[in-house]
Scaffold this motif. Structure first.
Motif, short mmCIF file in Angstrom:
data_model
loop_
_atom_site.label_atom_id
_atom_site.label_comp_id
_atom_site.label_asym_id
_atom_site.label_seq_id
_atom_site.Cartn_x
_atom_site.Cartn_y
_atom_site.Cartn_z
N ALA A 50 0.82 -1.21 0.00
CA ALA A 50 0.00 0.00 0.00
C ALA A 50 0.86 1.26 0.00
O ALA A 50 0.58 2.22 -0.72
CB ALA A 50 -0.92 -0.01 1.21
N SER A 92 2.56 1.81 -3.39
CA SER A 92 1.58 2.25 -4.38
C SER A 92 1.28 3.74 -4.23
O SER A 92 1.19 4.48 -5.21
CB SER A 92 0.29 1.44 -4.23
OG SER A 92 0.54 0.07 -4.48
N HIS A 146 -6.75 6.21 -7.75
CA HIS A 146 -7.07 4.83 -7.41
C HIS A 146 -6.38 3.83 -8.34
O HIS A 146 -6.77 2.67 -8.40
CB HIS A 146 -8.58 4.62 -7.48
CG HIS A 146 -9.36 5.51 -6.57
ND1 HIS A 146 -9.19 5.49 -5.19
CD2 HIS A 146 -10.29 6.46 -6.83
CE1 HIS A 146 -10.00 6.39 -4.65
NE2 HIS A 146 -10.67 6.99 -5.60
N LYS A 200 -5.03 0.56 -6.66
CA LYS A 200 -6.10 -0.35 -6.25
C LYS A 200 -6.77 -0.98 -7.47
O LYS A 200 -7.10 -2.17 -7.47
CB LYS A 200 -7.13 0.39 -5.41
CG LYS A 200 -8.17 -0.53 -4.80
CD LYS A 200 -9.04 0.20 -3.80
CE LYS A 200 -10.02 -0.78 -3.12
NZ LYS A 200 -10.85 -0.09 -2.11
N ASN A 201 -6.96 -0.18 -8.53
CA ASN A 201 -7.55 -0.73 -9.75
C ASN A 201 -6.66 -1.79 -10.36
O ASN A 201 -7.14 -2.78 -10.92
CB ASN A 201 -7.78 0.40 -10.78
CG ASN A 201 -8.97 1.26 -10.42
OD1 ASN A 201 -9.93 0.80 -9.82
ND2 ASN A 201 -8.91 2.54 -10.78
N ARG A 256 -4.64 -3.79 -8.71
CA ARG A 256 -4.77 -5.00 -7.89
C ARG A 256 -6.09 -5.70 -8.19
O ARG A 256 -6.15 -6.93 -8.24
CB ARG A 256 -4.66 -4.65 -6.41
CG ARG A 256 -3.27 -4.15 -6.00
CD ARG A 256 -3.06 -4.21 -4.50
NE ARG A 256 -3.94 -3.31 -3.77
CZ ARG A 256 -3.66 -2.03 -3.53
NH1 ARG A 256 -2.54 -1.49 -4.00
NH2 ARG A 256 -4.49 -1.28 -2.83
N LYS A 257 -7.15 -4.92 -8.40
CA LYS A 257 -8.44 -5.51 -8.76
C LYS A 257 -8.35 -6.22 -10.11
O LYS A 257 -8.93 -7.28 -10.32
CB LYS A 257 -9.52 -4.43 -8.81
CG LYS A 257 -9.99 -3.94 -7.45
CD LYS A 257 -11.12 -2.93 -7.61
CE LYS A 257 -11.65 -2.49 -6.25
NZ LYS A 257 -12.75 -1.49 -6.41
N GLN A 266 2.48 -4.13 -9.95
CA GLN A 266 1.89 -5.16 -9.10
C GLN A 266 2.55 -6.48 -9.44
O GLN A 266 2.54 -6.91 -10.59
CB GLN A 266 0.38 -5.25 -9.34
CG GLN A 266 -0.30 -6.41 -8.64
CD GLN A 266 -0.46 -6.16 -7.14
OE1 GLN A 266 -0.58 -5.01 -6.71
NE2 GLN A 266 -0.47 -7.22 -6.36
#
Length: 244
Positions: A74, A77, A93, A96-97, A99-100, A196
């Motif tokens: 985190a 990032s 974001h 996070k996007n 990782r999604k 990532q």
């Protein structure tokens, strides 16, 4: 390049299943090593969105060991996003996007890495190389459609130089080999200065039934560009061809 008479994915030419079903692949709980089954759906760590658990109890028990790499992911990032904030394409974001995206395409990305490194033909490649996927970002309401494939590269495993990430890969590597696997495949997703790392523990050679494919890059692009998360690879076994 080989000539194939069937697509690499069993559902390549079919429309996606609605609602789209996430293909998680063969996962094991990071705490107790229980394998995921259709009746036992795993939960992802909300921080890194890559580590998986069979239950909330396992997630809670594993937290003291997972905390360092999770919080590190985190913080790295956030730093990368801050550094990229001058770019018009920057998005708060983005990490996070990303990782999604990795979570939604777990089966596809693992399969692509397996094919790119030619692990069916040369299993030893898993210890030397990694698959690097450069992505382009596009704002979209659906998280799995916010990225497209810009390019792919085979890079040395030394491309990953973060000590905590390397230690996490090594931990998975030792666990995988202890259970008879060939090691941990490393897939690196990269976009806008944010990256990532996706480690994938690979089954022992006797259990690897995926067909060797040289058209993996076009299959990867097909499923990513269409936003499909229902990838199902084709495997050839002594009992015939297995779809999915």
């Amino acid at each position: 390049m080989d000539t194939y008479f069937q697509p690499a994915a069993a559902n390549y030419h079919t429309p996606p299943v609605h609602p789209q079903q996430r293909q998680r692949g063969y996962r094991i709980c990071d705490q107790c090593c229980t394998p995921e089954t259709p009746s036992l759906k795993f939960r992802l760590c909300g921080g890194c969105l890559t580590t998986q658990y069979c239950s909330q109890d396992c997630q809670r028990e594993h937290w003291p060991h997972h905390k360092a790499i999770c919080q590190h992911t985190a913080s790295v990032s956030k730093a990368a996003i801050a550094a990229a904030s001058s770019s018009p394409a920057a998005d708060q974001h983005l990490a996070k996007n990303l990782r999604k995206f990795a979570s939604a395409h777990t089966a596809l990305l693992g399969w692509a890495g397996f094919q790119a490194l030619q692990l069916k033909r040369v299993p030893a490649n898993i210890r030397q190389n990694a698959l690097l996927i450069d992505l382009s970002y596009h704002p979209h309401g659906e998280s799995q459609r916010r990225f497209s494939i810009a390019s792919t590269h085979i890079v040395p495993r030394s491309y990953v130089h973060d000590p905590l990430v390397i230690a996490d890969i090594q931990r998975r590597e030792e666990r995988c080999r202890y259970s008879g696997g060939i090691g941990t495949l490393v897939v690196i997703l990269q976009c806008g200065g944010v990256s990532q790392v996706m480690p994938v523990e690979v089954d022992p050679p006797a259990k690897i039934t995926w067909d060797s494919r040289d058209d993996w890059a076009s299959v990867l692009a097909h499923f990513v560009e269409s936003g499909r998360t229902d990838f199902k690879p084709i495997s050839s076994t002594s009992r015939g061809v297995y779809y999915g």
